[in-house]
Design an enzyme around this catalytic site. Structure first.
Site, PDB file in Angstrom:
ATOM      1  N   HIS A   1      -4.636 -32.218  -2.202  1.00  0.00           N
ATOM      2  CA  HIS A   1      -4.819 -33.494  -1.939  1.00  0.00           C
ATOM      3  C   HIS A   1      -6.101 -33.651  -1.264  1.00  0.00           C
ATOM      4  O   HIS A   1      -6.666 -34.727  -1.405  1.00  0.00           O
ATOM      5  CB  HIS A   1      -3.729 -34.087  -0.696  1.00  0.00           C
ATOM      6  CG  HIS A   1      -3.819 -35.419  -0.042  1.00  0.00           C
ATOM      7  ND1 HIS A   1      -4.400 -35.542   1.104  1.00  0.00           N
ATOM      8  CD2 HIS A   1      -3.854 -36.773  -0.875  1.00  0.00           C
ATOM      9  CE1 HIS A   1      -4.476 -36.848   1.065  1.00  0.00           C
ATOM     10  NE2 HIS A   1      -4.012 -37.454   0.214  1.00  0.00           N
TER      11      HIS A   1
ATOM     12  N   GLU B   1      -8.760 -33.835  -3.987  1.00  0.00           N
ATOM     13  CA  GLU B   1      -8.701 -35.027  -4.521  1.00  0.00           C
ATOM     14  C   GLU B   1      -9.557 -36.095  -3.996  1.00  0.00           C
ATOM     15  O   GLU B   1     -10.389 -36.684  -4.332  1.00  0.00           O
ATOM     16  CB  GLU B   1      -7.217 -35.530  -4.623  1.00  0.00           C
ATOM     17  CG  GLU B   1      -6.978 -36.955  -5.285  1.00  0.00           C
ATOM     18  CD  GLU B   1      -6.045 -38.002  -4.375  1.00  0.00           C
ATOM     19  OE1 GLU B   1      -6.462 -39.095  -4.164  1.00  0.00           O
ATOM     20  OE2 GLU B   1      -5.157 -37.397  -4.402  1.00  0.00           O
ATOM     21  N   HIS B   2      -9.327 -36.418  -2.533  1.00  0.00           N
ATOM     22  CA  HIS B   2     -10.160 -37.152  -1.762  1.00  0.00           C
ATOM     23  C   HIS B   2     -11.864 -36.754  -2.037  1.00  0.00           C
ATOM     24  O   HIS B   2     -12.541 -37.694  -1.975  1.00  0.00           O
ATOM     25  CB  HIS B   2      -9.792 -37.132  -0.243  1.00  0.00           C
ATOM     26  CG  HIS B   2      -8.738 -37.845   0.354  1.00  0.00           C
ATOM     27  ND1 HIS B   2      -8.955 -38.761   1.125  1.00  0.00           N
ATOM     28  CD2 HIS B   2      -7.521 -37.977  -0.313  1.00  0.00           C
ATOM     29  CE1 HIS B   2      -7.822 -39.524   1.264  1.00  0.00           C
ATOM     30  NE2 HIS B   2      -6.925 -39.166   0.354  1.00  0.00           N
TER      31      HIS B   2
ATOM     32  N   GLU C   1      -4.067 -40.538   7.437  1.00  0.00           N
ATOM     33  CA  GLU C   1      -3.268 -40.643   6.540  1.00  0.00           C
ATOM     34  C   GLU C   1      -1.826 -40.006   6.723  1.00  0.00           C
ATOM     35  O   GLU C   1      -0.770 -40.357   6.428  1.00  0.00           O
ATOM     36  CB  GLU C   1      -3.891 -40.366   5.455  1.00  0.00           C
ATOM     37  CG  GLU C   1      -2.884 -40.724   3.938  1.00  0.00           C
ATOM     38  CD  GLU C   1      -3.607 -40.105   2.650  1.00  0.00           C
ATOM     39  OE1 GLU C   1      -2.797 -39.970   1.702  1.00  0.00           O
ATOM     40  OE2 GLU C   1      -4.877 -39.895   2.738  1.00  0.00           O
TER      41      GLU C   1
END
Length: 432
Positions: free
Chosen positions: A66, A69-70, A141
């Protein structure tokens, strides 16, 4: 290019595996204004221990897929979102347990947007400074998801069903785990999992397949990639004895929440892509027969106040795991757990599990399927999720038609076992 015609769906799918290993799917859709491009790697949050065949395994911090991905959207020249915006496109990305996907949608400048998608995903740029900056953003997040009761409910269940498997770890990781991520970790994971041979490109819209494929090939042949190597992923072995049968947590929720899950064991999963797709379809139909919103069980539990309109269930089948879960807001958790367990474990004796109801539900499932094909967004997002070897999203109707009542009963025997059940209860602070 290979061309596969689906006459009953009026669809034609073009496929080719390029020299660098990239698998490309192109679906022309005449009369549609938007075009979607989705670039996906077979790499998700559970892939935190891996290595090349014959080499030493490596362990990376949780949440790295993840995090990667950012970071892929940030380049030395600036933010890629701005480039897509300049081209009139909308871009996004998402990470699941087993995949990371990058996508755009646009009505024009299709070639430029498609090449931008390919180029930014295939050109990583990380520095120690930008990695440190991102940790604070992703930490916020993670906290946001921890404050989401439904998210906590689902991962509470996964913690019980898969206490050793990385499936129980939040897709974004934890604040502590992401703090350990370095730029070197990101490059190592990228070089392992973002090789074209581990990726799929899917393009759907009002496009010419030959022209679109020529854009892709020209783009890819101009780039240099390492040789194709076999990736080995490592997961802990678990048995029914590892399952935690019950646990609970407290949150400031207006109504308590309960979830019951059933873990699928690898030895009970049918072999072969087609048989696994049939198994998934048969289980979904069986669960609809037992607890769908038109079933007598649903109506009885609803009228008794054991469940409300938040009740739902799902079946997940993916690389290295499969499970079913049933959840609802309820102030009567013990009755909820007892009723759901009784219904699913006695599925073979349920009167509503019959040929007539199955035929009706198959028609309903097909109706929803055909309706969904009117949405290019649905097709783009679902296509890679429904790949079972050579079978695609467009083979689903044939599979639905083929399911018989005995298939549903056999699927239930494979999955719905008492020793595979776990429960999680999210109580309100008012109860404490």
């Amino acid at each position: 290019m290979n061309k596969k015609v689906y006459p009953d769906l009026n669809e034609v799918l073009y496929t080719e595996v390029l020299a660098n290993g990239l698998t490309v799917f192109i679906l022309p859709k005449r009369g549609f204004h938007k075009t979607y491009g989705l670039f996906s790697t077979n790499y998700g949050s559970i892939d935190n221990e891996f290595g090349y065949q014959g080499e030493k395994r490596k362990k990376v911090p949780d949440g790295i897929a993840h995090f990667l991905e950012h970071k892929m959207f940030e380049k030395k020249e600036g933010d890629i979102f701005q480039e897509f915006g300049r081209l009139g496109a909308s871009a996004n990305a998402f990470t699941s347990f087993t995949k990371t996907s990058y996508l755009f949608s646009a009505t024009d400048h299709i070639q430029e947007n498609l090449l931008t998608l390919l180029d930014f995903v295939q050109a990583p740029y990380f520095t120690p400074e930008t990695v440190e900056k991102e940790k604070g953003i992703i930490g916020q997040e993670i906290q946001m998801y921890q404050d989401d009761p439904d998210w906590r409910l689902f991962f509470g269940l996964l913690q019980n069903l898969y206490p050793k498997h990385p499936l129980h770890i939040d897709i974004a990781g934890t604040v502590d785990s992401i703090d350990k991520i370095t730029a070197a970790d990101l490059y190592e994971s990228y070089q392992t999992f973002y090789h074209p041979s581990n990726m799929i490109l899917f393009v759907v819209g009002n496009i010419d397949p030959q022209e679109t494929m020529s854009w892709i090939k020209e783009n890819q042949v101009a780039k240099t990639f390492p040789e194709i190597r076999q990736i080995k992923r490592y997961f802990p072995q678990e048995t029914s004895e590892d399952i935690v049968s019950y646990s609970s947590a407290t949150m400031p929720v207006s109504r308590p929440k309960a979830v019951l899950g059933v873990k699928g064991f690898e030895e009970n999963l049918p072999e072969g892509n087609k048989e696994q797709l049939r198994f998934r379809t048969a289980i979904n139909l069986l669960l609809q027969l037992l607890l769908g919103d038109t079933s007598k069980n649903y109506l009885r539990l609803y009228q008794a106040g054991i469940i409300d309109d938040s009740f739902g269930f799902e079946f997940l089948l993916d690389r290295s795991f499969y499970l079913a879960d049933f959840s609802s807001d309820t102030e009567r958790p013990e009755e909820f757990f007892a009723e759901i367990e009784q219904i699913i474990l006695n599925f073979a004796n349920e009167k509503e599990v019959n040929e007539e109801n199955l035929a009706r539900l198959k028609k309903k499932m097909l109706g929803r399927y055909f309706q969904s094909l009117n949405s290019l967004e649905y097709i783009a997002n679902q296509f890679t999720q429904d790949l079972f070897g050579q079978l695609t999203l467009f083979d689903v109707p044939e599979i639905i038609h083929s399911i018989q009542l005995q298939d549903c009963l056999d699927a239930g025997q494979r999955l719905l076992q008492k020793e595979a059940i776990a429960k999680f209860y999210l109580r309100s602070e008012k109860e404490v």
